[in-house]
Design a protein around this motif. Structure first.
Motif, PDB file in Angstrom:
ATOM      1  N   UNK A  23       0.839  -1.189   0.000  1.00  0.00           N
ATOM      2  CA  UNK A  23       0.000   0.000   0.000  1.00  0.00           C
ATOM      3  C   UNK A  23       0.874   1.238   0.000  1.00  0.00           C
ATOM      4  N   UNK A  24       0.325   2.321  -0.567  1.00  0.00           N
ATOM      5  CA  UNK A  24       1.083   3.561  -0.628  1.00  0.00           C
ATOM      6  C   UNK A  24       1.370   4.059   0.783  1.00  0.00           C
ATOM      7  N   UNK A  25       2.467   4.784   0.911  1.00  0.00           N
ATOM      8  CA  UNK A  25       2.898   5.279   2.212  1.00  0.00           C
ATOM      9  C   UNK A  25       1.798   6.104   2.874  1.00  0.00           C
ATOM     10  N   UNK A 115     -10.400   6.777  -4.193  1.00  0.00           N
ATOM     11  CA  UNK A 115      -9.711   7.457  -5.284  1.00  0.00           C
ATOM     12  C   UNK A 115      -8.271   6.980  -5.391  1.00  0.00           C
ATOM     13  N   UNK A 116      -8.142   5.658  -5.468  1.00  0.00           N
ATOM     14  CA  UNK A 116      -6.826   5.063  -5.646  1.00  0.00           C
ATOM     15  C   UNK A 116      -6.876   4.086  -6.815  1.00  0.00           C
ATOM     16  N   UNK A 117      -5.745   3.939  -7.470  1.00  0.00           N
ATOM     17  CA  UNK A 117      -5.623   3.002  -8.578  1.00  0.00           C
ATOM     18  C   UNK A 117      -4.732   1.848  -8.146  1.00  0.00           C
ATOM     19  N   UNK A 118      -5.053   0.635  -8.621  1.00  0.00           N
ATOM     20  CA  UNK A 118      -4.241  -0.547  -8.366  1.00  0.00           C
ATOM     21  C   UNK A 118      -3.551  -0.941  -9.666  1.00  0.00           C
ATOM     22  N   UNK A 119      -2.236  -0.977  -9.658  1.00  0.00           N
ATOM     23  CA  UNK A 119      -1.457  -1.426 -10.806  1.00  0.00           C
ATOM     24  C   UNK A 119      -0.830  -2.768 -10.447  1.00  0.00           C
ATOM     25  N   UNK A 120      -1.120  -3.789 -11.252  1.00  0.00           N
ATOM     26  CA  UNK A 120      -0.630  -5.132 -10.979  1.00  0.00           C
ATOM     27  C   UNK A 120       0.151  -5.651 -12.168  1.00  0.00           C
ATOM     28  N   UNK A 129      -2.601   6.840  -4.832  1.00  0.00           N
ATOM     29  CA  UNK A 129      -3.618   7.880  -4.816  1.00  0.00           C
ATOM     30  C   UNK A 129      -3.685   8.607  -6.146  1.00  0.00           C
ATOM     31  N   UNK A 130      -4.896   8.957  -6.594  1.00  0.00           N
ATOM     32  CA  UNK A 130      -5.087   9.598  -7.903  1.00  0.00           C
ATOM     33  C   UNK A 130      -5.932  10.858  -7.751  1.00  0.00           C
ATOM     34  N   UNK A 131      -5.491  11.928  -8.432  1.00  0.00           N
ATOM     35  CA  UNK A 131      -6.241  13.180  -8.455  1.00  0.00           C
ATOM     36  C   UNK A 131      -6.300  13.681  -9.892  1.00  0.00           C
ATOM     37  N   UNK A 132      -7.480  14.121 -10.320  1.00  0.00           N
ATOM     38  CA  UNK A 132      -7.683  14.589 -11.690  1.00  0.00           C
ATOM     39  C   UNK A 132      -7.797  16.109 -11.720  1.00  0.00           C
ATOM     40  N   UNK A 133      -7.295  16.704 -12.807  1.00  0.00           N
ATOM     41  CA  UNK A 133      -7.463  18.143 -13.013  1.00  0.00           C
ATOM     42  C   UNK A 133      -7.265  18.441 -14.496  1.00  0.00           C
ATOM     43  N   UNK A 143      -2.565  13.287 -11.220  1.00  0.00           N
ATOM     44  CA  UNK A 143      -1.501  13.341 -10.228  1.00  0.00           C
ATOM     45  C   UNK A 143      -1.491  12.028  -9.471  1.00  0.00           C
ATOM     46  N   UNK A 144      -0.388  11.294  -9.530  1.00  0.00           N
ATOM     47  CA  UNK A 144      -0.213  10.055  -8.775  1.00  0.00           C
ATOM     48  C   UNK A 144       0.510  10.397  -7.478  1.00  0.00           C
ATOM     49  N   UNK A 145      -0.158  10.173  -6.357  1.00  0.00           N
ATOM     50  CA  UNK A 145       0.445  10.468  -5.061  1.00  0.00           C
ATOM     51  C   UNK A 145       0.901   9.173  -4.413  1.00  0.00           C
ATOM     52  N   UNK A 146       2.213   8.979  -4.374  1.00  0.00           N
ATOM     53  CA  UNK A 146       2.762   7.769  -3.769  1.00  0.00           C
ATOM     54  C   UNK A 146       2.837   7.895  -2.252  1.00  0.00           C
TER      55      UNK A 146
END
Length: 295
Positions: A23-25, A115-120, A129-133, A143-146
């Protein structure tokens, strides 16, 4: 920005070097198995994730380091130092392509609540975490927030196609990039070459559909040379290293080169003069592909 920090940041995209789900930090959620996550938390995918994105910048906030006004010190690097595309498709697949020959495929899913994406990929999963603008020019931004201190900004590179299977970066159009583990025979070498030619043709066709202002082969460097109007081959001593590296050996890459060059100089080619060089070169490449496929 140190190489260690870049490694920490981009290791999440390249799917880590250990197994299991990470999981992200900063996440407070207890760890669970990927199957459980997919079954009880994943909601329908947002349409605004679909398409191809290019890294536009990397940000890292230095913990414990502040500016004279007391604000945290954030280091930012423009995306031209991290040339990478990542594409998301409706069939839950994604591909990642870099200008240095990197290529990754995998599965993605989205949690619309968190609002999170899973990449496998390769049995490893990352939650981000993902944010759109939107940019000032109307282009979509992600914006990908690790972690609260590490993020990557991506800008829209190509919107989704009606038939996503025709996208240049869809998996079946890119297996030519995957280096074989053993020597290939002439038929296999030809098939790899044909897939590359089809991929290049799809770049031109998708550019027409998307009404792009420019055509870039930056992420698909190879032996095809495009003219206005016409298709040729680069000089043998100018073959990009990334293209050579997609074959089992340089010798086998040169065999593919010779197949292409021989066909260009010996086959009969139909002329196209529509006034649109992108459309004409696309038709030429399709003719070359189909003609070589029949040999």
């Amino acid at each position: 920005m140190t190489s260690l920090k870049l490694f920490i940041l981009f290791i999440t995209i390249t799917m880590m070097h250990n197994h299991g789900i990470i999981y992200r930090t900063g996440s407070k959620r207890p760890a669970r198995q990927p199957r459980e996550i997919m079954e009880d938390r994943i909601k329908p995918k947002p349409a605004n994730m679909l398409g191809t994105w290019r890294i536009s910048g990397v940000s890292i906030t230095e913990q414990g380091v502040v500016q004279p006004d007391g604000r945290p010190l954030t280091q930012y690097e423009a995306g031209d130092k991290h040339n990478m595309l990542i594409s998301f498709f409706p069939d839950s697949t994604f591909t990642r392509v870099g200008t240095a020959g990197e290529y990754t495929t995998g599965k993605w899913d989205f949690d619309t609540v968190a609002h999170t994406i899973f990449l496998t990929s390769n049995r490893k999963t990352e939650e981000i975490g993902v944010f759109f603008s939107y940019a000032n020019n109307g282009m979509r931004l992600i914006n990908f927030e690790f972690s609260p201190n590490e993020s990557v900004s991506l800008i829209e590179y190509g919107h989704k196609l009606m038939r996503f299977q025709d996208d240049p970066y869809f998996g079946k159009n890119n297996w030519w990039r995957i280096k074989p583990v053993k020597s290939e025979n002439e038929g296999q070498i030809r098939a790899r070459l044909l897939n590359y030619l089809a991929h290049t043709a799809s770049i031109l066709s998708s550019a027409q559909i998307r009404e792009q202002d420019y055509i870039s082969m930056e992420f698909s460097q190879g032996i095809v040379k495009l003219y206005n109007v016409g298709v040729g081959v680069v000089k043998k001593d100018k073959i990009p290293a990334t293209w050579l590296g997609s074959f089992y050996s340089v010798e086998e890459a040169h065999k593919a080169y010779d197949m292409f060059e021989d066909y260009l100089f010996t086959a009969k080619h139909k002329k196209y003069q529509s006034g649109n060089w992108v459309r004409d070169d696309h038709h030429i490449l399709v003719d070359i592909h189909n003609g070589m496929k029949q040999k």
